[in-house]
Design an enzyme around this catalytic site. Sequence first.
Site, PDB file in Angstrom:
ATOM      1  N   ALA A  12      30.174  30.617  10.955  1.00 29.94           N
ATOM      2  CA  ALA A  12      28.853  29.840  11.584  1.00 29.94           C
ATOM      3  C   ALA A  12      28.942  29.880  12.976  1.00 29.94           C
ATOM      4  CB  ALA A  12      29.632  28.373  10.934  1.00 29.94           C
ATOM      5  N   TYR A 157      26.584  46.051  -0.377  1.00 30.47           N
ATOM      6  CA  TYR A 157      26.063  44.907  -0.190  1.00 30.47           C
ATOM      7  C   TYR A 157      25.708  44.101  -1.568  1.00 30.47           C
ATOM      8  CZ  TYR A 157      23.336  40.798   2.000  1.00 30.47           C
ATOM      9  OH  TYR A 157      23.054  39.465   2.626  1.00 30.47           O
ATOM     10  N   ALA A 159      26.304  44.937  -4.269  1.00 29.97           N
ATOM     11  CA  ALA A 159      27.557  44.872  -5.346  1.00 29.97           C
ATOM     12  C   ALA A 159      28.231  43.429  -4.901  1.00 29.97           C
ATOM     13  CB  ALA A 159      28.224  45.974  -5.428  1.00 29.97           C
ATOM     14  N   LYS A 161      27.128  40.799  -3.544  1.00 34.66           N
ATOM     15  CA  LYS A 161      26.456  39.556  -3.529  1.00 34.66           C
ATOM     16  C   LYS A 161      26.581  39.371  -4.984  1.00 34.66           C
ATOM     17  CE  LYS A 161      25.975  38.529   0.745  1.00 34.66           C
ATOM     18  NZ  LYS A 161      26.558  37.266   1.398  1.00 34.66           N
ATOM     19  N   ILE A 190      15.652  36.065   5.596  1.00 32.29           N
ATOM     20  CA  ILE A 190      15.519  35.168   6.700  1.00 32.29           C
ATOM     21  C   ILE A 190      15.697  35.593   8.129  1.00 32.29           C
ATOM     22  CG2 ILE A 190      16.710  32.899   7.030  1.00 32.29           C
ATOM     23  CD1 ILE A 190      15.686  33.177   4.083  1.00 32.29           C
TER      24      ILE A 190
HETATM   25  P1  NAP Z   1      24.406  37.104  10.929  1.00 31.99           P
HETATM   26  O1  NAP Z   1      23.568  36.692  11.736  1.00 31.99           O
HETATM   27  O2  NAP Z   1      24.765  38.754  11.178  1.00 31.99           O
HETATM   28  O3  NAP Z   1      25.794  36.187  10.848  1.00 31.99           O
HETATM   29  C1  NAP Z   1      26.833  36.753  10.257  1.00 31.99           C
HETATM   30  C2  NAP Z   1      27.938  35.749  10.473  1.00 31.99           C
HETATM   31  O4  NAP Z   1      29.163  36.218   9.989  1.00 31.99           O
HETATM   32  C3  NAP Z   1      28.489  35.793  11.908  1.00 31.99           C
HETATM   33  O5  NAP Z   1      28.796  34.499  12.437  1.00 31.99           O
HETATM   34  C4  NAP Z   1      29.742  36.781  12.085  1.00 31.99           C
HETATM   35  O6  NAP Z   1      30.541  36.379  13.148  1.00 31.99           O
HETATM   36  C5  NAP Z   1      30.181  36.210  10.486  1.00 31.99           C
HETATM   37  N1  NAP Z   1      31.202  37.121   9.960  1.00 31.99           N
HETATM   38  C6  NAP Z   1      31.243  38.540  10.014  1.00 31.99           C
HETATM   39  N2  NAP Z   1      32.194  39.049   9.568  1.00 31.99           N
HETATM   40  C7  NAP Z   1      33.323  37.999   9.381  1.00 31.99           C
HETATM   41  C8  NAP Z   1      34.468  38.111   8.989  1.00 31.99           C
HETATM   42  N3  NAP Z   1      35.309  38.963   8.637  1.00 31.99           N
HETATM   43  N4  NAP Z   1      35.110  36.556   9.182  1.00 31.99           N
HETATM   44  C9  NAP Z   1      34.411  35.600   9.665  1.00 31.99           C
HETATM   45  N5  NAP Z   1      33.178  35.569   9.690  1.00 31.99           N
HETATM   46  C10 NAP Z   1      32.630  36.890   9.637  1.00 31.99           C
HETATM   47  O7  NAP Z   1      23.957  37.012   9.518  1.00 31.99           O
HETATM   48  P2  NAP Z   1      23.318  36.051   8.694  1.00 31.99           P
HETATM   49  O8  NAP Z   1      21.965  36.360   8.338  1.00 31.99           O
HETATM   50  O9  NAP Z   1      23.514  34.482   9.272  1.00 31.99           O
HETATM   51  O10 NAP Z   1      23.876  35.938   7.355  1.00 31.99           O
HETATM   52  C11 NAP Z   1      24.862  34.917   6.822  1.00 31.99           C
HETATM   53  C12 NAP Z   1      25.065  35.026   5.264  1.00 31.99           C
HETATM   54  O11 NAP Z   1      23.665  34.982   4.672  1.00 31.99           O
HETATM   55  C13 NAP Z   1      25.681  36.614   5.026  1.00 31.99           C
HETATM   56  O12 NAP Z   1      26.671  36.194   3.886  1.00 31.99           O
HETATM   57  C14 NAP Z   1      24.358  37.257   4.549  1.00 31.99           C
HETATM   58  O13 NAP Z   1      24.852  38.462   3.603  1.00 31.99           O
HETATM   59  C15 NAP Z   1      23.553  36.298   3.802  1.00 31.99           C
HETATM   60  N6  NAP Z   1      22.198  36.612   3.768  1.00 31.99           N
HETATM   61  C16 NAP Z   1      21.407  36.646   4.986  1.00 31.99           C
HETATM   62  C17 NAP Z   1      20.129  37.001   4.691  1.00 31.99           C
HETATM   63  C18 NAP Z   1      18.986  37.248   5.571  1.00 31.99           C
HETATM   64  O14 NAP Z   1      18.086  37.477   5.391  1.00 31.99           O
HETATM   65  N7  NAP Z   1      19.458  36.865   6.929  1.00 31.99           N
HETATM   66  C19 NAP Z   1      19.601  37.336   3.489  1.00 31.99           C
HETATM   67  C20 NAP Z   1      20.350  36.876   2.258  1.00 31.99           C
HETATM   68  C21 NAP Z   1      21.750  36.797   2.457  1.00 31.99           C
HETATM   69  P3  NAP Z   1      30.474  37.257  14.494  1.00 31.99           P
HETATM   70  O15 NAP Z   1      29.228  36.607  15.238  1.00 31.99           O
HETATM   71  O16 NAP Z   1      31.713  37.289  15.078  1.00 31.99           O
HETATM   72  O17 NAP Z   1      30.023  38.736  14.089  1.00 31.99           O
END
Ligand code: NAP
Length: 249
Positions: A12, A157, A159, A161, A190
């Site tokens: 977060a 990824y 797999a 999800k 997003i």
């Molecule tokens: P993001 O901006 O890259 O943020 C990812 C977050 O996860 C960051 O706070 C990161 O921390 C944290 N993180 C990474 N590895 C971690 C670990 N081992 N332990 C704890 N925290 C960890 O990605 P986002 O777009 O917000 O994505 C959030 C979720 O939504 C993900 O699961 C992603 O797969 C899913 N999602 C995103 C999209 C999209 O279009 N953006 C679409 C579908 C699903 P750091 O700051 O330290 O790296």
Amino acid sequence: MSFNKTALITGASRGLGAAVAKRLAEDGFNIAINCHSENSMKNGGDLVAEECRKFGVLAECFVADVSKYDQCESMIKSVKEKFGSIDCLVNNAGITKDGLLVRMSEEAFDAVTNVNYKGVFNMTKLVGLVMMRQKSGRIVNVSSVAGVNGNAGQFNYAASKAGIIGMTKTAAKELGIRGILVNAVAPGFIETDMTDALPDKLKDEVKRHISIKRFGKPEEVAGVVSFLCGQDASYISGQVIVIDGCLSM
Ligand code: NAP
């Protein structure tokens, strides 16, 4: 103002997780912000906590790598000590290491599996135990349309999800008797750092296939998570809600 319930959101410090934390704070939850590292806490998590507190709730950062069982265990212990209960868990932390299947390294497969998939096991099992004792709780897992439909270039990824969807449905069946509801959201594209990293040409191509003709905003996902954590979703469990502007229909 707080109604003395606590939401723990993984990953977060930025992106979707930060938007979910702020929205649940607005809804009145005390907020436990999981940050991957001390750095992600300093560079994002602390500010997210400050913004959450503006809604009159408690908010604090907790450092843990969700892929490490022992770190999840001590984080959950600290959250319980600080806030007393964990009423909502949002499994949001996730990474990508994209590539076509035949070129994908074992390292890229393992890294994504460990965070996105095993991380959800670690957190759901450990927080599930807390919620079972409480006899109530909500868990929302962040999957992806890639997990629903597959996506070329994202074997690891997609797999992970898709696995989250299986875990969501199974946990919903196992934990329902203890008053715990488990659902997933499956966002499309997003606007966060994750999609910002994509080449412009690919982004334009994707937008052509989204009937709304734009990427979603993190707040548009956070609103659905808020619904799933709220009173109006009291009879919904085991579901996957796609949030993709009609990309995948
Ligand atoms: P993001 O901006 O890259 O943020 C990812 C977050 O996860 C960051 O706070 C990161 O921390 C944290 N993180 C990474 N590895 C971690 C670990 N081992 N332990 C704890 N925290 C960890 O990605 P986002 O777009 O917000 O994505 C959030 C979720 O939504 C993900 O699961 C992603 O797969 C899913 N999602 C995103 C999209 C999209 O279009 N953006 C679409 C579908 C699903 P750091 O700051 O330290 O790296």
